[in-house]
Scaffold this motif. Structure first.
Motif, PDB file in Angstrom:
ATOM      1  N   ASN A   1      -2.274   4.573   9.614  1.00 51.00           N
ATOM      2  CA  ASN A   1      -1.476   5.905   9.978  1.00 51.00           C
ATOM      3  C   ASN A   1      -0.552   5.907   9.181  1.00 51.00           C
ATOM      4  O   ASN A   1       0.372   6.936   9.220  1.00 51.00           O
ATOM      5  N   ASN A   2      -0.591   5.495   7.912  1.00 48.20           N
ATOM      6  CA  ASN A   2       0.349   5.401   6.939  1.00 48.20           C
ATOM      7  C   ASN A   2      -0.439   5.952   5.650  1.00 48.20           C
ATOM      8  O   ASN A   2      -1.309   6.319   5.398  1.00 48.20           O
ATOM      9  N   TRP A   3       0.691   6.119   4.316  1.00 50.70           N
ATOM     10  CA  TRP A   3       0.160   6.534   3.203  1.00 50.70           C
ATOM     11  C   TRP A   3       0.599   5.462   2.215  1.00 50.70           C
ATOM     12  O   TRP A   3       1.689   5.105   2.236  1.00 50.70           O
ATOM     13  N   GLN A   4      -0.417   5.258   1.084  1.00 51.11           N
ATOM     14  CA  GLN A   4       0.077   4.309   0.157  1.00 51.11           C
ATOM     15  C   GLN A   4       0.022   4.932  -1.140  1.00 51.11           C
ATOM     16  O   GLN A   4      -0.752   5.899  -1.566  1.00 51.11           O
ATOM     17  N   VAL A   5       0.764   4.316  -2.250  1.00 50.81           N
ATOM     18  CA  VAL A   5       0.730   4.594  -3.492  1.00 50.81           C
ATOM     19  C   VAL A   5       0.280   3.735  -4.171  1.00 50.81           C
ATOM     20  O   VAL A   5       0.772   2.412  -4.061  1.00 50.81           O
ATOM     21  N   LYS A   6      -0.756   3.657  -5.084  1.00 48.48           N
ATOM     22  CA  LYS A   6      -1.421   2.534  -5.830  1.00 48.48           C
ATOM     23  C   LYS A   6      -1.856   3.144  -7.067  1.00 48.48           C
ATOM     24  O   LYS A   6      -2.066   4.437  -7.511  1.00 48.48           O
ATOM     25  N   THR A   7      -1.890   2.411  -8.223  1.00 49.89           N
ATOM     26  CA  THR A   7      -2.380   2.683  -9.490  1.00 49.89           C
ATOM     27  C   THR A   7      -3.983   2.167  -9.451  1.00 49.89           C
ATOM     28  O   THR A   7      -4.396   1.382  -8.746  1.00 49.89           O
ATOM     29  N   ALA A   8      -4.513   2.779 -10.302  1.00 43.02           N
ATOM     30  CA  ALA A   8      -6.106   2.637 -10.486  1.00 43.02           C
ATOM     31  C   ALA A   8      -6.367   1.201 -10.673  1.00 43.02           C
ATOM     32  O   ALA A   8      -5.577   0.389 -11.577  1.00 43.02           O
ATOM     33  N   ASN A   9      -7.318   0.558 -10.313  1.00 42.90           N
ATOM     34  CA  ASN A   9      -7.979  -0.828  -9.918  1.00 42.90           C
ATOM     35  C   ASN A   9      -6.873  -1.979  -9.550  1.00 42.90           C
ATOM     36  O   ASN A   9      -7.179  -3.112  -9.773  1.00 42.90           O
ATOM     37  N   SER A  10      -5.832  -1.535  -8.866  1.00 46.32           N
ATOM     38  CA  SER A  10      -5.060  -2.242  -8.048  1.00 46.32           C
ATOM     39  C   SER A  10      -5.345  -2.607  -6.730  1.00 46.32           C
ATOM     40  O   SER A  10      -5.654  -1.655  -6.030  1.00 46.32           O
ATOM     41  N   SER A  11      -5.326  -3.918  -6.485  1.00 46.96           N
ATOM     42  CA  SER A  11      -5.687  -4.430  -5.279  1.00 46.96           C
ATOM     43  C   SER A  11      -4.687  -4.110  -4.120  1.00 46.96           C
ATOM     44  O   SER A  11      -4.780  -4.319  -2.922  1.00 46.96           O
ATOM     45  N   LYS A  12      -3.253  -4.155  -4.477  1.00 49.83           N
ATOM     46  CA  LYS A  12      -2.266  -4.134  -3.734  1.00 49.83           C
ATOM     47  C   LYS A  12      -1.669  -2.732  -4.024  1.00 49.83           C
ATOM     48  O   LYS A  12      -1.480  -2.357  -5.052  1.00 49.83           O
ATOM     49  N   ALA A  13      -0.932  -2.167  -2.877  1.00 54.38           N
ATOM     50  CA  ALA A  13      -0.358  -0.677  -3.010  1.00 54.38           C
ATOM     51  C   ALA A  13       1.129  -1.111  -3.490  1.00 54.38           C
ATOM     52  O   ALA A  13       1.806  -2.160  -3.221  1.00 54.38           O
ATOM     53  N   TYR A  14       1.550  -0.268  -4.268  1.00 56.39           N
ATOM     54  CA  TYR A  14       2.741  -0.307  -4.904  1.00 56.39           C
ATOM     55  C   TYR A  14       3.963   0.052  -3.750  1.00 56.39           C
ATOM     56  O   TYR A  14       4.873  -0.781  -3.541  1.00 56.39           O
ATOM     57  N   LYS A  15       3.538   1.025  -2.755  1.00 53.51           N
ATOM     58  CA  LYS A  15       4.575   1.172  -1.799  1.00 53.51           C
ATOM     59  C   LYS A  15       3.513   1.883  -0.684  1.00 53.51           C
ATOM     60  O   LYS A  15       2.747   2.580  -0.724  1.00 53.51           O
ATOM     61  N   VAL A  16       3.999   1.629   0.645  1.00 56.99           N
ATOM     62  CA  VAL A  16       3.184   2.233   1.642  1.00 56.99           C
ATOM     63  C   VAL A  16       4.477   2.933   2.694  1.00 56.99           C
ATOM     64  O   VAL A  16       5.571   2.218   2.850  1.00 56.99           O
TER      65      VAL A  16
END
Length: 73
Positions: free
Chosen positions: A12-27
């Motif tokens: 129900n949220n949104w995430q910010v990720k960089t390409a090929n990253s397995s972990k979100a920078y911020k949710v």
């Protein structure tokens, strides 16, 4: 090579990720907030921001790097 920044749904949220990253920078709880965070990261990294819709498909792209094919006029 600079990594593209993706704004994608996460439950129900949104995430910010960089390409090929397995972990979100911020949710965060809203897409608007995620886009703002992603735009700042893409601007600082001179990379591309890819905004995904709720279905996961890319709905918009913004380039903040050196565009090889800039718009004319």
């Amino acid at each position: 090579m600079k990594k593209n920044v993706h704004v994608t749904p996460k439950g129900n949220n949104w995430q910010v990720k960089t390409a090929n990253s397995s972990k979100a920078y911020k949710v965060v709880s809203t897409q608007k907030e995620a886009i703002s965070i992603g735009r700042n990261i893409a601007t600082n990294n001179q990379s591309e921001l890819l905004i995904h819709g709720k279905n996961g498909q890319i709905r918009a792209k913004d380039s903040y790097g050196n565009d090889k094919f800039p718009p004319k006029g």
